[in-house]
Structure formats: C-alpha cells, structure tokens
Design an enzyme around this catalytic site. Structure first.
Site, PDB file in Angstrom:
ATOM      1  N   GLU A 195      -3.061  -6.880   8.124  1.00 19.05           N
ATOM      2  CA  GLU A 195      -1.680  -6.794   8.566  1.00 19.05           C
ATOM      3  C   GLU A 195      -1.569  -7.216  10.029  1.00 19.05           C
ATOM      4  OE1 GLU A 195       0.450  -3.219   7.416  1.00 19.05           O
ATOM      5  OE2 GLU A 195      -0.981  -2.926   5.794  1.00 19.05           O
ATOM      6  N   HIS A 211       0.827  -1.206   0.000  1.00 20.26           N
ATOM      7  CA  HIS A 211       0.000   0.000   0.000  1.00 20.26           C
ATOM      8  C   HIS A 211       0.864   1.261   0.000  1.00 20.26           C
ATOM      9  CE1 HIS A 211       0.773   0.865   4.240  1.00 20.26           C
ATOM     10  NE2 HIS A 211       0.538  -0.420   4.494  1.00 20.26           N
TER      11      HIS A 211
END
Length: 130
Positions: free
Chosen positions: A79, A8
């Site tokens: 995550e 990201h």
C-alpha cells in the site's frame, strides 16, 4: 488474465482513521470476525493463483477467506507509504502546512518522505506486467 482485488479486513488504522499504508498493522479481531461473516454471505472467487502484498493484514485476510492456500507475496502490491503523515489522523494533520500542500495536489505530489498515488500505481502496474 483476470485480477480480482479484495480489500483487507479492519485494522487499528481503519478503526481510528489513520493515514497508513506502509505500517504493517495486523487485523483486529473484529476485522477477522467481519471477514468470517462476509465469507458466509459473499461469494469470493476461486483462483488458480493467489497473490498478496508483504503486509500481514493482507496475508491474514487471504487465509480467513481461502484457508491455507499457496500464495505469492508481491512487493509491488504494498500500500501507499504516507511518509511523514503515516499513522496520523486527519485531526492531527489538518494544521500541518506540508499536509495541506500535499492534499491540494495529492494526485500528483509525494507525501514528504513517502510516495505519490502515481508512484503506487506505477509500482502496482509493474508488478502485474507480463
């Protein structure tokens, strides 16, 4: 099956060196701009299916690169949850005895009130298992 992972764009956590994973931070404007610039110079592979974690930064990244393509949210792609260390910097943590103990064996041990790297790996592998 071929799986391509794309990191990201930049968030507040990246910019300020925070331990974060579970916190749902959005991209910074500079992260969006970096993705736009990278898209001009990098070839991102097209795919028949797209997947993201439930975190807004991953969905924002997908949209910046691929536009409004359909995608599936996969909870197992979240995550790592750094638990008690979440949203703290190394400077804040380096005197914390719990952090020092964890960092000595981080590949095997869990963050207090969080996950281990093994937990994250197991969760991600279960998410892609046929």
């Amino acid at each position: 099956m071929k799986l391509t992972l794309i990191r990201h764009g930049i968030t507040h956590g990246n910019k300020y060196g925070l331990y974060y994973g579970a916190t749902d931070l959005p991209l910074l404007e500079e992260g969006v701009e970096e993705l736009r610039q990278r898209k001009l110079t990098h070839i991102y592979p097209e795919a028949p299916l797209y997947y993201t974690s439930p975190l807004q930064r991953t969905q924002q990244t997908l949209r910046e690169i691929y536009g409004e393509v359909p995608f599936t949210v996969v909870d197992g792609f979240r995550e790592m949850n750094f638990g008690d260390f979440e949203m703290r910097t190394l400077a804040e943590l380096k005197q914390d005895p719990a952090f020092l103990a964890w960092s000595d064996s981080m590949s095997e041990s869990r963050c207090p009130n969080g996950e281990s790297f093994a937990d994250v790996q197991r969760r991600a592998l279960e998410a892609v298992a046929p």
